[in-house]
Design a protein around this motif. Structure first.
Motif, short mmCIF file in Angstrom:
data_model
loop_
_atom_site.label_atom_id
_atom_site.label_comp_id
_atom_site.label_asym_id
_atom_site.label_seq_id
_atom_site.Cartn_x
_atom_site.Cartn_y
_atom_site.Cartn_z
N ASP A 4 0.81 -1.22 0.00
CA ASP A 4 0.00 0.00 0.00
C ASP A 4 0.85 1.27 0.00
O ASP A 4 0.30 2.39 -0.02
CB ASP A 4 -0.95 0.01 1.20
N TYR A 8 1.47 2.88 -7.99
CA TYR A 8 1.20 2.03 -9.14
C TYR A 8 0.74 2.81 -10.37
O TYR A 8 0.60 2.24 -11.45
CB TYR A 8 0.12 0.99 -8.79
N ASP A 244 -3.89 -18.06 -3.06
CA ASP A 244 -4.95 -17.11 -3.40
C ASP A 244 -5.90 -17.73 -4.44
O ASP A 244 -5.45 -18.33 -5.43
CB ASP A 244 -4.32 -15.83 -3.96
N ASP A 246 -7.94 -16.39 -6.69
CA ASP A 246 -7.94 -15.80 -8.03
C ASP A 246 -6.58 -15.84 -8.69
O ASP A 246 -6.49 -15.94 -9.92
CB ASP A 246 -8.42 -14.34 -7.95
N ARG A 247 -5.51 -15.77 -7.90
CA ARG A 247 -4.16 -15.72 -8.47
C ARG A 247 -3.24 -16.68 -7.72
O ARG A 247 -2.33 -16.27 -7.01
CB ARG A 247 -3.61 -14.30 -8.41
N ASP A 269 0.82 -5.30 -14.86
CA ASP A 269 -0.42 -5.62 -14.16
C ASP A 269 -0.33 -5.18 -12.70
O ASP A 269 0.50 -5.68 -11.93
CB ASP A 269 -0.68 -7.13 -14.24
N GLU A 270 -1.19 -4.24 -12.31
CA GLU A 270 -1.12 -3.70 -10.94
C GLU A 270 -1.40 -4.76 -9.89
O GLU A 270 -0.70 -4.85 -8.87
CB GLU A 270 -2.12 -2.55 -10.79
N ARG A 271 -2.41 -5.59 -10.12
CA ARG A 271 -2.72 -6.63 -9.13
C ARG A 271 -1.55 -7.59 -8.97
O ARG A 271 -1.27 -8.06 -7.86
CB ARG A 271 -3.98 -7.39 -9.55
N ARG A 274 0.99 -5.87 -6.75
CA ARG A 274 0.57 -5.89 -5.35
C ARG A 274 0.84 -7.26 -4.73
O ARG A 274 1.26 -7.36 -3.57
CB ARG A 274 -0.92 -5.54 -5.24
N GLN A 275 0.60 -8.30 -5.50
CA GLN A 275 0.87 -9.65 -5.01
C GLN A 275 2.36 -9.86 -4.81
O GLN A 275 2.80 -10.48 -3.82
CB GLN A 275 0.30 -10.67 -5.99
#
Length: 301
Positions: A4, A8, A244, A246-247, A269-271, A274-275
């Protein structure tokens, strides 16, 4: 680095012409590594070569055909006109292929600029094209044509993390891309392999018949005598991030390296980013947990 606290926005922001020119000039000078400079220097040659190969090949075939027709007296005026039109079409096709290749190179350059902007905004080191790395993970085999791309690295908790896209060789199936988070640990957890409940992008080799959590959807493999050490390193937090829904990500510890494999290899890819940072933070805490477990074992606790 906490996910956080990362900026991004540059991943999707459209750079100005001046920003793109500045980054690409720096890349051509070698400021982003020699591999990146070589890749950009060869961009024009690659597109021209592709166009010449396609258009030239078809034009040569048509020239040979027309020549044979003339030599054998089989070509009337109409046939030669049709042949000439096909010849012109071959040249035009070659030009169109070159233009499409140029467009692809420009798109790649635009993605490079955004990746560099993201890295600079967050004080991360970046190499859009890097020397090919042979990581110790079980999915990697010798490959003379290996590439390492989109490499970003940063320090965290006394460790040096590295995420990059690699080509790997699959027996009988050619090459594929895999995005890998890699870190050389300063502790020595046992050799282990983690398979998420839902299949990730790649599946590292399991240590057969040694599942630490039998009956779970995910699987953590380690030598039977090393189950306690494997569990001490693979904390609930780290397992939850890798498993996870979804990923999902598979992972392994090999020769003191922790390697996590992403299902998605999109470097913008932002997600995904973050991962990346969430898993890196969890690995730092897993290292600390394993170190505490080792101390407890030595003290007989």
């Amino acid at each position: 680095m906490r996910p956080d606290m990362i900026d991004y926005a540059p991943l999707q922001a459209t750079p100005t012409a001046a920003e793109s020119a500045q980054v690409l000039d720096a890349a051509r000078r070698g400021d982003l590594g020699e591999e990146t400079a070589r890749h950009l220097a060869g961009a024009g040659a690659r597109s021209s070569g592709t166009g010449c190969l396609v258009g030239g090949f078809l034009a040569i075939i048509m020239l040979i055909t027309i020549g044979m027709m003339v030599a054998q007296g089989e070509g009337d005026g109409e046939g030669l006109v049709v042949g000439g039109l096909f010849l012109a079409g071959s040249v035009l096709l070659g030009v169109m292929v070159k233009l499409l290749a140029d467009r692809g190179e420009r798109s790649g350059a635009g993605r490079l600029v955004r990746l560099v902007a993201f890295a600079r905004a967050n004080d991360l080191s970046v190499e859009p094209e890097a020397p090919a790395r042979q990581l110790p993970g079980s999915i990697f085999v010798a490959n003379p044509h290996a590439r390492t791309m989109h490499r970003v690295h940063w320090p965290d908790g006394g460790l040096s993390f590295d995420v990059a896209t690699h080509t790997r060789q699959r027996p009988g199936q050619g090459q594929l891309l895999v995005r890998v988070l890699a870190v050389r640990l300063d502790v020595e957890p046992p050799r282990l392999t983690f398979h998420p409940g839902r299949r990730g992008g790649v599946q590292p080799a399991a240590i057969l018949d040694t599942d630490v959590f039998p009956g779970e959807r995910f699987a953590l493999y380690a030598a039977t005598t090393a189950h306690a050490g494997a569990r001490a390193f693979m904390t609930d937090e780290l397992v939850a991030l890798l498993d996870d829904h979804d990923r999902p990500m598979s992972a392994e510890v090999v020769d003191g390296w922790f390697l996590a494999y992403f299902r998605n290899h999109d470097e913008l890819d932002e997600r995904g980013w973050r991962q990346v940072f969430a898993v890196a933070e969890a690995v730092v805490r897993a290292r600390d947990a394993y170190r505490a477990w080792e101390g407890s074992c030595r003290s007989g606790g």
